[in-house]
Design a protein around this motif. Structure first.
Motif, PDB file in Angstrom:
ATOM      1  N   ASN A  19      -5.221  10.925  48.642  1.00 43.32           N
ATOM      2  CA  ASN A  19      -5.394   9.754  47.785  1.00 43.32           C
ATOM      3  C   ASN A  19      -5.638  10.096  46.317  1.00 43.32           C
ATOM      4  N   TYR A  20      -6.222  11.239  46.047  1.00 45.40           N
ATOM      5  CA  TYR A  20      -6.648  11.540  44.675  1.00 45.40           C
ATOM      6  C   TYR A  20      -5.993  12.759  44.048  1.00 45.40           C
ATOM      7  N   THR A  21      -5.020  13.341  44.727  1.00 45.26           N
ATOM      8  CA  THR A  21      -4.406  14.561  44.214  1.00 45.26           C
ATOM      9  C   THR A  21      -2.895  14.448  44.245  1.00 45.26           C
ATOM     10  N   THR A  22      -2.262  14.939  43.186  1.00 39.70           N
ATOM     11  CA  THR A  22      -0.804  15.033  43.149  1.00 39.70           C
ATOM     12  C   THR A  22      -0.440  16.475  43.482  1.00 39.70           C
ATOM     13  N   TRP A  23       0.410  16.631  44.479  1.00 36.39           N
ATOM     14  CA  TRP A  23       0.757  17.975  44.966  1.00 36.39           C
ATOM     15  C   TRP A  23       2.075  18.443  44.390  1.00 36.39           C
ATOM     16  N   PRO A  24       2.258  19.742  44.153  1.00 36.40           N
ATOM     17  CA  PRO A  24       1.261  20.815  44.280  1.00 36.40           C
ATOM     18  C   PRO A  24       0.174  20.678  43.217  1.00 36.40           C
ATOM     19  N   SER A  25      -0.982  21.242  43.525  1.00 33.42           N
ATOM     20  CA  SER A  25      -2.131  21.122  42.638  1.00 33.42           C
ATOM     21  C   SER A  25      -3.022  22.357  42.739  1.00 33.42           C
ATOM     22  N   ARG A  26      -3.743  22.617  41.644  1.00 27.89           N
ATOM     23  CA  ARG A  26      -4.711  23.708  41.627  1.00 27.89           C
ATOM     24  C   ARG A  26      -5.939  23.249  42.417  1.00 27.89           C
ATOM     25  N   TYR A  27      -6.449  24.120  43.273  1.00 28.97           N
ATOM     26  CA  TYR A  27      -7.597  23.782  44.112  1.00 28.97           C
ATOM     27  C   TYR A  27      -8.627  24.901  44.039  1.00 28.97           C
ATOM     28  N   LEU A  28      -9.894  24.517  43.998  1.00 27.42           N
ATOM     29  CA  LEU A  28     -10.977  25.499  43.923  1.00 27.42           C
ATOM     30  C   LEU A  28     -11.766  25.493  45.231  1.00 27.42           C
ATOM     31  N   TYR A  29     -11.713  26.605  45.939  1.00 33.11           N
ATOM     32  CA  TYR A  29     -12.500  26.807  47.149  1.00 33.11           C
ATOM     33  C   TYR A  29     -13.775  27.531  46.756  1.00 33.11           C
ATOM     34  N   ALA A  52      -3.801  33.584  43.945  1.00 29.73           N
ATOM     35  CA  ALA A  52      -5.176  33.112  43.799  1.00 29.73           C
ATOM     36  C   ALA A  52      -5.969  33.987  42.831  1.00 29.73           C
ATOM     37  N   VAL A  53      -6.861  33.319  42.086  1.00 23.27           N
ATOM     38  CA  VAL A  53      -7.828  34.018  41.243  1.00 23.27           C
ATOM     39  C   VAL A  53      -9.141  33.964  42.003  1.00 23.27           C
ATOM     40  N   ILE A  54      -9.665  35.139  42.356  1.00 16.75           N
ATOM     41  CA  ILE A  54     -10.864  35.222  43.187  1.00 16.75           C
ATOM     42  C   ILE A  54     -11.998  35.849  42.394  1.00 16.75           C
ATOM     43  N   ASN A  55     -13.136  35.142  42.364  1.00 22.17           N
ATOM     44  CA  ASN A  55     -14.336  35.646  41.704  1.00 22.17           C
ATOM     45  C   ASN A  55     -15.467  35.713  42.710  1.00 22.17           C
ATOM     46  N   THR A  56     -16.242  36.790  42.647  1.00 20.22           N
ATOM     47  CA  THR A  56     -17.402  36.930  43.528  1.00 20.22           C
ATOM     48  C   THR A  56     -18.648  37.149  42.697  1.00 20.22           C
ATOM     49  N   ARG A  57     -19.775  36.675  43.231  1.00 25.13           N
ATOM     50  CA  ARG A  57     -21.055  36.874  42.550  1.00 25.13           C
ATOM     51  C   ARG A  57     -22.154  36.958  43.593  1.00 25.13           C
ATOM     52  N   LYS A  58     -22.953  38.020  43.516  1.00 27.83           N
ATOM     53  CA  LYS A  58     -24.067  38.193  44.457  1.00 27.83           C
ATOM     54  C   LYS A  58     -25.228  37.304  44.055  1.00 27.83           C
ATOM     55  N   THR A  65     -23.237  36.527  48.907  1.00 28.52           N
ATOM     56  CA  THR A  65     -22.231  36.585  47.844  1.00 28.52           C
ATOM     57  C   THR A  65     -21.484  35.263  47.827  1.00 28.52           C
ATOM     58  N   SER A  66     -21.331  34.691  46.622  1.00 25.75           N
ATOM     59  CA  SER A  66     -20.506  33.488  46.502  1.00 25.75           C
ATOM     60  C   SER A  66     -19.092  33.941  46.161  1.00 25.75           C
ATOM     61  N   VAL A  67     -18.125  33.304  46.786  1.00 28.48           N
ATOM     62  CA  VAL A  67     -16.718  33.621  46.566  1.00 28.48           C
ATOM     63  C   VAL A  67     -16.025  32.347  46.115  1.00 28.48           C
ATOM     64  N   SER A  68     -15.473  32.365  44.901  1.00 25.11           N
ATOM     65  CA  SER A  68     -14.706  31.237  44.377  1.00 25.11           C
ATOM     66  C   SER A  68     -13.247  31.642  44.353  1.00 25.11           C
ATOM     67  N   VAL A  69     -12.399  30.759  44.880  1.00 24.19           N
ATOM     68  CA  VAL A  69     -10.969  31.036  44.959  1.00 24.19           C
ATOM     69  C   VAL A  69     -10.234  29.875  44.321  1.00 24.19           C
ATOM     70  N   GLU A  70      -9.538  30.143  43.223  1.00 24.98           N
ATOM     71  CA  GLU A  70      -8.738  29.109  42.566  1.00 24.98           C
ATOM     72  C   GLU A  70      -7.269  29.434  42.805  1.00 24.98           C
ATOM     73  N   VAL A  71      -6.555  28.459  43.379  1.00 25.99           N
ATOM     74  CA  VAL A  71      -5.179  28.711  43.788  1.00 25.99           C
ATOM     75  C   VAL A  71      -4.391  27.406  43.771  1.00 25.99           C
ATOM     76  N   VAL A  72      -3.096  27.501  43.498  1.00 33.10           N
ATOM     77  CA  VAL A  72      -2.223  26.332  43.567  1.00 33.10           C
ATOM     78  C   VAL A  72      -1.813  26.142  45.021  1.00 33.10           C
TER      79      VAL A  72
END
Length: 95
Positions: A19-29, A52-58, A65-72
């Protein structure tokens, strides 16, 4: 096999994404895992070859550890498939 609660969660997530996203779209996990290189590597492998752009932080105490994944992503179903795949990693919490 997914629990009824899990199925309801993914059904609601799919409706919101459609309902709120136009695909393809960037998504942050965002995920939290015990600070274990093997766990973060498992998540990285799931998103391998996706651009994907993956960032980790302890955490401050180093226990998690937090893992952030930004990917289309191509669709709501593709987003949910990745959540379910990552959900198989022991100890992972999806945010």
């Amino acid at each position: 096999m997914a629990s009824e609660k899990e199925e309801q969660f993914y059904k609601r997530l799919k409706e919101e994404l459609e309902n709120y996203t136009t695909w393809p779209s960037r998504y942050l996990y965002k995920f939290i895992v015990p600070s274990d290189k093997e766990k973060t590597s498992e998540i990285e492998q799931i998103f391998d070859n996706t651009g994907a752009v993956i960032n980790t932080r302890k955490s401050s105490n180093g226990k998690y550890t937090s893992v952030s994944v930004e990917v289309v992503m191509e669709s709501a179903d593709a987003v949910i498939d990745k959540y379910q795949e990552v959900g198989k990693v022991e100890g992972v919490i999806s945010l």
